[in-house]
Motif scaffolding. Structure first.
Motif, PDB file in Angstrom:
ATOM      1  N   PHE A 136      -2.345  -7.583  -1.218  1.00 17.59           N
ATOM      2  CA  PHE A 136      -3.174  -6.415  -1.457  1.00 17.59           C
ATOM      3  C   PHE A 136      -4.431  -6.448  -0.830  1.00 17.59           C
ATOM      4  CE2 PHE A 136       0.577  -5.848  -4.097  1.00 17.59           C
ATOM      5  CZ  PHE A 136       0.579  -4.654  -4.518  1.00 17.59           C
ATOM      6  N   ALA A 137      -4.596  -5.616   0.011  1.00 15.52           N
ATOM      7  CA  ALA A 137      -6.034  -5.264   0.483  1.00 15.52           C
ATOM      8  C   ALA A 137      -6.707  -4.853  -0.291  1.00 15.52           C
ATOM      9  CB  ALA A 137      -5.921  -4.276   1.867  1.00 15.52           C
ATOM     10  N   ALA A 195       0.673  -1.097  -0.093  1.00 18.97           N
ATOM     11  CA  ALA A 195      -0.158  -0.096   0.012  1.00 18.97           C
ATOM     12  C   ALA A 195       0.911   1.316  -0.099  1.00 18.97           C
ATOM     13  CB  ALA A 195      -0.825   0.050   1.192  1.00 18.97           C
ATOM     14  N   GLU A 196       1.886   1.081   0.607  1.00 18.84           N
ATOM     15  CA  GLU A 196       2.849   2.305   0.438  1.00 18.84           C
ATOM     16  C   GLU A 196       3.633   2.451  -0.836  1.00 18.84           C
ATOM     17  OE1 GLU A 196       7.023   3.764   2.666  1.00 18.84           O
ATOM     18  OE2 GLU A 196       5.827   2.444   3.524  1.00 18.84           O
ATOM     19  N   ALA A 197       4.055   1.293  -1.103  1.00 19.32           N
ATOM     20  CA  ALA A 197       5.004   1.336  -2.600  1.00 19.32           C
ATOM     21  C   ALA A 197       4.209   1.895  -3.593  1.00 19.32           C
ATOM     22  CB  ALA A 197       5.590   0.033  -2.754  1.00 19.32           C
ATOM     23  N   LYS A 208      -6.590  -2.409  -3.795  1.00 23.44           N
ATOM     24  CA  LYS A 208      -6.929  -2.795  -5.275  1.00 23.44           C
ATOM     25  C   LYS A 208      -8.187  -2.056  -5.746  1.00 23.44           C
ATOM     26  CE  LYS A 208      -6.890  -7.478  -6.141  1.00 23.44           C
ATOM     27  NZ  LYS A 208      -7.218  -8.881  -5.620  1.00 23.44           N
ATOM     28  N   GLN A 209      -9.031  -1.746  -4.740  1.00 24.84           N
ATOM     29  CA  GLN A 209     -10.118  -0.872  -5.535  1.00 24.84           C
ATOM     30  C   GLN A 209      -9.734   0.647  -5.796  1.00 24.84           C
ATOM     31  OE1 GLN A 209     -13.193  -2.007  -6.033  1.00 24.84           O
ATOM     32  NE2 GLN A 209     -13.740  -0.341  -7.106  1.00 24.84           N
ATOM     33  N   ALA A 210      -8.838   1.229  -5.030  1.00 25.39           N
ATOM     34  CA  ALA A 210      -8.234   2.434  -5.185  1.00 25.39           C
ATOM     35  C   ALA A 210      -7.425   2.540  -6.524  1.00 25.39           C
ATOM     36  CB  ALA A 210      -7.400   3.029  -3.921  1.00 25.39           C
ATOM     37  N   LEU A 211      -6.542   1.389  -6.767  1.00 26.53           N
ATOM     38  CA  LEU A 211      -5.836   1.326  -8.037  1.00 26.53           C
ATOM     39  C   LEU A 211      -6.685   1.171  -9.263  1.00 26.53           C
ATOM     40  CD1 LEU A 211      -3.156  -1.061  -6.836  1.00 26.53           C
ATOM     41  CD2 LEU A 211      -2.781   1.292  -7.294  1.00 26.53           C
TER      42      LEU A 211
END
Length: 282
Positions: A244-245, A122-124, A249-252
């Motif tokens: 990946f939470a 999530a940070e990367a 994934k949804q934000a991406l």
């Protein structure tokens, strides 16, 4: 000579496997160096063509081709498409697209196993622009379509390729104007998987494993001794993809879904398989 075709991406979309399959075709002379990346890093590219062309040894009638996903790393390298057009305006280009979030996960896994990026997912992926940019396929391929024309650009879908590799290879054969028959017996074993495979940390060690000396030594040293040394001391391995939470994934997906619409327009059909788990319409 001039190189006739290039696979220009996308990164982590099956290009290594596809390149190996094309290299095995008798009508193709493939570049001896994997991802030479000559045109993205060489501003005065015309001056070094003799060295670049020395990476090929075609027989009469063969097409020359290479695969460098660097060529669509935009905006990191902004002039590559112009250099390629100046080099060969009749160049044929192959670009493979993959579900964009899955491509990012694979990209991060690739970097993680190589210890390029050890930050939490999530940070990367939000801190490093390349993760998102290299999944913006419409942005990456549009300059090539505008310069070379759609007749010289073949868009392939990774999920369709993995479902039926031979059918995809037949499409490539038609695009390049070569005989499709040799692809009927093609090896369809996936290459360059990041999960479950040890990756040697040292570049010198990676080069050594490809050498003739190593091939002789490996037959003498017992595997019971050789493998623990290689795996524990010199290499890195992960056994499953990093987690990946769902909210990550949804934000991406939200950041990339407009680009998906662009690719669908270019392809002329919907990629509902990419939307599964992300939208209610899929």
């Amino acid at each position: 000579m001039r190189v006739d075709f290039m696979m220009i991406g996308a990164q982590k979309a099956g290009t290594t496997s596809l390149a190996a399959q094309l290299a095995a075709h008798p009508q193709i002379c493939f570049c001896r160096e994997k991802e030479p990346g000559y045109f993205h890093k060489t501003e005065e590219w015309a001056a070094g063509l003799d060295h670049y062309h020395s990476l090929y040894s075609p027989t009469p009638g063969q097409l020359c081709g290479e695969a460098s996903t660097y060529y669509t790393f935009f905006p990191e390298f902004r002039e590559t498409h112009k250099r390629l057009y100046d080099y060969n305006p009749a160049l044929k280009l192959i670009y493979v697209v993959r579900q964009p979030v899955e491509r990012i996960i694979s990209h991060y896994t690739h970097n993680r196993v190589r210890e390029i990026d050890t930050r939490p997912p999530a940070e990367a992926v939000f801190a490093e622009p390349a993760y998102l940019n290299r999944s913006r396929y419409g942005v990456q391929i549009r300059p090539y379509l505008e310069l070379f024309g759609p007749e010289n650009v073949l868009l392939l879908v990774f999920e369709e390729y993995t479902a039926d590799q031979i059918a995809t290879l037949y499409r490539v054969a038609e695009f390049l104007g070569i005989d499709a028959a040799p692809f009927a017996e093609t090896d369809t074993t996936p290459l360059h998987q990041s999960v479950g495979q040890p990756y040697l940390r040292s570049e010198a060690a990676r080069s050594f494993t490809k050498s003739e000396l190593f091939q002789k030594v490996r037959g003498v040293v017992p595997a019971a001794i050789r493998q623990p040394i290689r795996h524990r001391l010199l290499s890195n391995k992960i056994d499953e993809k990093p987690h990946f939470a769902p909210e990550v994934k949804q934000a991406l997906w939200r950041l990339l879904e407009d680009d998906v619409l662009t690719i669908e327009q270019m392809l002329g059909y919907s990629l509902n398989v990419w939307r599964r788990g992300y939208t209610e319409e899929a």
